[in-house]
Design an enzyme around this catalytic site. Structure first.
Site, PDB file in Angstrom:
ATOM      1  N   LYS A   1       3.018  -8.832  -2.905  1.00 43.47           N
ATOM      2  CA  LYS A   1       1.656  -8.398  -2.556  1.00 43.47           C
ATOM      3  C   LYS A   1       1.457  -8.258  -1.046  1.00 43.47           C
ATOM      4  O   LYS A   1       0.341  -8.106  -0.579  1.00 43.47           O
ATOM      5  CB  LYS A   1       0.633  -9.365  -3.146  1.00 43.47           C
ATOM      6  CG  LYS A   1       0.669  -9.415  -4.678  1.00 43.47           C
ATOM      7  CD  LYS A   1      -0.474 -10.193  -5.277  1.00 43.47           C
ATOM      8  CE  LYS A   1      -0.314 -11.671  -5.069  1.00 43.47           C
ATOM      9  NZ  LYS A   1      -1.376 -12.478  -5.699  1.00 43.47           N
ATOM     10  N   CYS A   2       2.546  -8.289  -0.300  1.00 45.20           N
ATOM     11  CA  CYS A   2       2.502  -8.199   1.160  1.00 45.20           C
ATOM     12  C   CYS A   2       2.426  -6.732   1.592  1.00 45.20           C
ATOM     13  O   CYS A   2       2.960  -5.844   0.927  1.00 45.20           O
ATOM     14  CB  CYS A   2       3.767  -8.861   1.733  1.00 45.20           C
ATOM     15  SG  CYS A   2       3.915  -8.757   3.531  1.00 45.20           S
ATOM     16  N   GLY A   3       1.796  -6.489   2.719  1.00 49.35           N
ATOM     17  CA  GLY A   3       1.743  -5.139   3.271  1.00 49.35           C
ATOM     18  C   GLY A   3       3.113  -4.583   3.621  1.00 49.35           C
ATOM     19  O   GLY A   3       3.288  -3.365   3.730  1.00 49.35           O
TER      20      GLY A   3
ATOM     21  N   ALA B   1       5.684  -4.923   1.635  1.00 42.03           N
ATOM     22  CA  ALA B   1       6.414  -4.754   0.370  1.00 42.03           C
ATOM     23  C   ALA B   1       7.114  -3.394   0.246  1.00 42.03           C
ATOM     24  O   ALA B   1       8.168  -3.327  -0.385  1.00 42.03           O
ATOM     25  CB  ALA B   1       5.488  -4.995  -0.820  1.00 42.03           C
TER      26      ALA B   1
END
Length: 162
Positions: free
Chosen positions: A36-38, A40
Site C-alpha cells: 500500500k506504499c506509494g 509499490a
C-alpha cells in the site's frame, strides 16, 4: 560472528523456511516492501530486472514489513497482491520488522554492514540492498531510488566472478 548473508535462514510467505546459503554465488537484491506504499509501482521495475537478469544468476527477495503501516495484514495477502497487481514472480517472504528491538536478523546484518549515508535505520519501504556473489553488501539504495537506476551496479556485481 556473521560474515555474509548466507548464514541466515528466512521464511517464505507460505511458511517454507530455507537458508540463504542455497543462493551462494548469486547476486541478490533484498528489499523491504509494502503493497500500500506509494513506491509499490517499484514492484514492476524489480520484476522487469528479475526477468532480465535471473538467467545471469540475479535473485530478488521481497520482505514485506508493516512497520510503516502500509502493508496488508498477512504475508500471504501481501504476496498475492504483488503477484496480481504487479506480476511479481520473485520470492516473497513473511512479514518482518526492519527496525527496533524485533528487527529481523538479516536486516540487522544489512544495516550494520551499510556504509551508506542513509544511516543505521530503514527510513521507509523499498529500501534496497544489493548483495554481491560473496554474500557481502555491495550497495544500499534509498526507497526513492528507482530500481532502473540500480542497473549499472547490478551489472557490475554480475560481472564479478564468484
Amino acid at each position: 560472528m556473521v560474515e555474509d548473508v548466507y548464514q541466515f535462514t528466512v521464511v517464505k510467505e507460505n511458511g517454507d523456511t530455507y537458508s540463504l546459503d542455497e543462493l551462494r554465488g548469486r547476486p541478490i537484491i533484498i528489499v523491504n516492501t509494502a503493497t500500500k506504499c506509494g513506491f509499490a509501482p517499484q514492484f514492476s521495475e524489480l520484476e522487469a530486472i528479475y526477468q532480465k537478469y535471473k538467467d545471469d544468476g540475479l535473485m530478488i527477495l521481497g520482505f514485506p514489513s508493516n512497520q510503516f503501516k502500509q502493508e496488508l495484514s498477512s504475508s500471504h495477502e501481501a504476496a498475492e497482491a504483488c503477484r496480481l497487481s504487479y506480476g511479481v514472480t520473485f520470492p516473497m517472504h513473511q512479514l518482518v520488522a526492519v527496525n527496533g528491538k524485533n528487527t529481523d536478523p538479516l536486516f540487522k546484518f544489512l544495516k550494520k554492514n551499510s556504509t551508506s549515508p542513509l544511516g543505521s535505520t530503514i527510513k521507509w519501504n523499498f529500501t534496497k540492498f544489493l548483495v554481491d556473489r560473496q554474500g557481502q553488501l555491495f550497495k544500499r539504495f534509498a526507497p526513492k531510488t528507482s530500481p532502473k537506476d540500480m542497473i549499472d551496479d547490478i551489472q557490475r556485481v554480475l560481472e564479478k566472478p564468484y
